[in-house]
Design a protein around this motif. Sequence first.
Motif, PDB file in Angstrom:
ATOM      1  N   GLY A  45       0.782  -1.237   0.000  1.00  0.00           N
ATOM      2  CA  GLY A  45       0.000   0.000   0.000  1.00  0.00           C
ATOM      3  C   GLY A  45       0.810   1.282   0.000  1.00  0.00           C
ATOM      4  O   GLY A  45       0.260   2.369  -0.203  1.00  0.00           O
ATOM      5  N   GLU A  99      -5.182   0.535   1.122  1.00  0.00           N
ATOM      6  CA  GLU A  99      -4.688  -0.770   0.644  1.00  0.00           C
ATOM      7  C   GLU A  99      -4.348  -0.715  -0.835  1.00  0.00           C
ATOM      8  O   GLU A  99      -4.874   0.114  -1.576  1.00  0.00           O
ATOM      9  CB  GLU A  99      -5.788  -1.823   0.843  1.00  0.00           C
ATOM     10  N   ASP A 100      -3.496  -1.623  -1.252  1.00  0.00           N
ATOM     11  CA  ASP A 100      -3.175  -1.709  -2.674  1.00  0.00           C
ATOM     12  C   ASP A 100      -4.258  -2.453  -3.445  1.00  0.00           C
ATOM     13  O   ASP A 100      -4.700  -2.020  -4.496  1.00  0.00           O
ATOM     14  CB  ASP A 100      -1.809  -2.386  -2.896  1.00  0.00           C
ATOM     15  N   ILE A 102      -7.740  -5.431  -3.020  1.00  0.00           N
ATOM     16  CA  ILE A 102      -8.590  -6.361  -2.284  1.00  0.00           C
ATOM     17  C   ILE A 102      -8.964  -7.491  -3.234  1.00  0.00           C
ATOM     18  O   ILE A 102      -9.523  -7.270  -4.306  1.00  0.00           O
ATOM     19  CB  ILE A 102      -9.837  -5.678  -1.701  1.00  0.00           C
ATOM     20  N   LEU A 108      -8.500  -7.948   4.717  1.00  0.00           N
ATOM     21  CA  LEU A 108      -9.209  -6.789   5.253  1.00  0.00           C
ATOM     22  C   LEU A 108     -10.332  -7.171   6.193  1.00  0.00           C
ATOM     23  O   LEU A 108     -10.651  -6.434   7.129  1.00  0.00           O
ATOM     24  CB  LEU A 108      -9.737  -5.913   4.123  1.00  0.00           C
ATOM     25  N   THR A 127      -9.114   1.470  -1.378  1.00  0.00           N
ATOM     26  CA  THR A 127      -8.188   0.567  -2.074  1.00  0.00           C
ATOM     27  C   THR A 127      -7.952   1.043  -3.494  1.00  0.00           C
ATOM     28  O   THR A 127      -8.873   1.530  -4.149  1.00  0.00           O
ATOM     29  CB  THR A 127      -8.716  -0.894  -2.078  1.00  0.00           C
ATOM     30  N   ASN A 130      -9.500  -3.324  -6.977  1.00  0.00           N
ATOM     31  CA  ASN A 130     -10.502  -4.248  -6.469  1.00  0.00           C
ATOM     32  C   ASN A 130     -10.725  -5.379  -7.463  1.00  0.00           C
ATOM     33  O   ASN A 130     -11.049  -5.140  -8.621  1.00  0.00           O
ATOM     34  CB  ASN A 130     -11.820  -3.495  -6.234  1.00  0.00           C
ATOM     35  N   ILE A 141     -16.444  -1.523   0.711  1.00  0.00           N
ATOM     36  CA  ILE A 141     -15.316  -0.639   0.373  1.00  0.00           C
ATOM     37  C   ILE A 141     -15.860   0.757   0.078  1.00  0.00           C
ATOM     38  O   ILE A 141     -16.787   0.910  -0.706  1.00  0.00           O
ATOM     39  CB  ILE A 141     -14.539  -1.140  -0.854  1.00  0.00           C
TER      40      ILE A 141
END
Length: 182
Positions: A45, A99-100, A102, A108, A127, A130, A141
Amino acid sequence: MLLDDVAEILITEEQIRQRTRELAQEISRDYEGQDLLLVCVLKGGVVFLVDLMRELTIPHSVDFMATSSYGASTESSGVVRILKDLDAPIEGRNVLIVEDIIDTGHTLDYLTRILRERNPASLRICTLLNKQERREVDIPIDYIGFNIPNKFVIGYGLDFDELYRNLAFVGVLKPELYEPQT
Ligand code: IMP
Ligand code: MG
């Protein structure tokens, strides 16, 4: 050359820059006048975090957490271990997880459950990427950079075997370079 290992550029540097700016504007509006703590999940991330925070126009602080899932390299096992915890308590704070990607959602899901027990004022997720198709646990999210197909991606923080994080774009690794997911 690193670039020789890339089969396809999925999201260009310019697209990432543009979208990050839009997300930062949205976040700056949503948290205007409020306390904000960005919690970045190491290591993937960080590249997104530093670009995102530089586009934010509101005051905020950052903290870091590192997790690892047991098991094979390109497959999330659903069992998550904390390698590094946050430096400071989050009780009463507005926490935004950065986050980078999901993927299955297990990381998560686990992380948000742990953090919620610490009674933050609010807990949201931002994120960059996704992969909806791969989801095994439903995760709400709040901010999504890009929805991407079910392909293993590298670059802009994302690694394969700890390499390729420095690429400025998000790309697809040549399939012959990694073990297919089983
Ligand atoms: P999840 O728990 O399955 O949602 O995924 C957790 C982690 O798996 C992410 O934070 C990434 O570190 C890693 N990951 C998932 N998909 C990819 C990918 O396409 N490229 C690189 N890392 C990935
Ligand atoms: Mg990650």
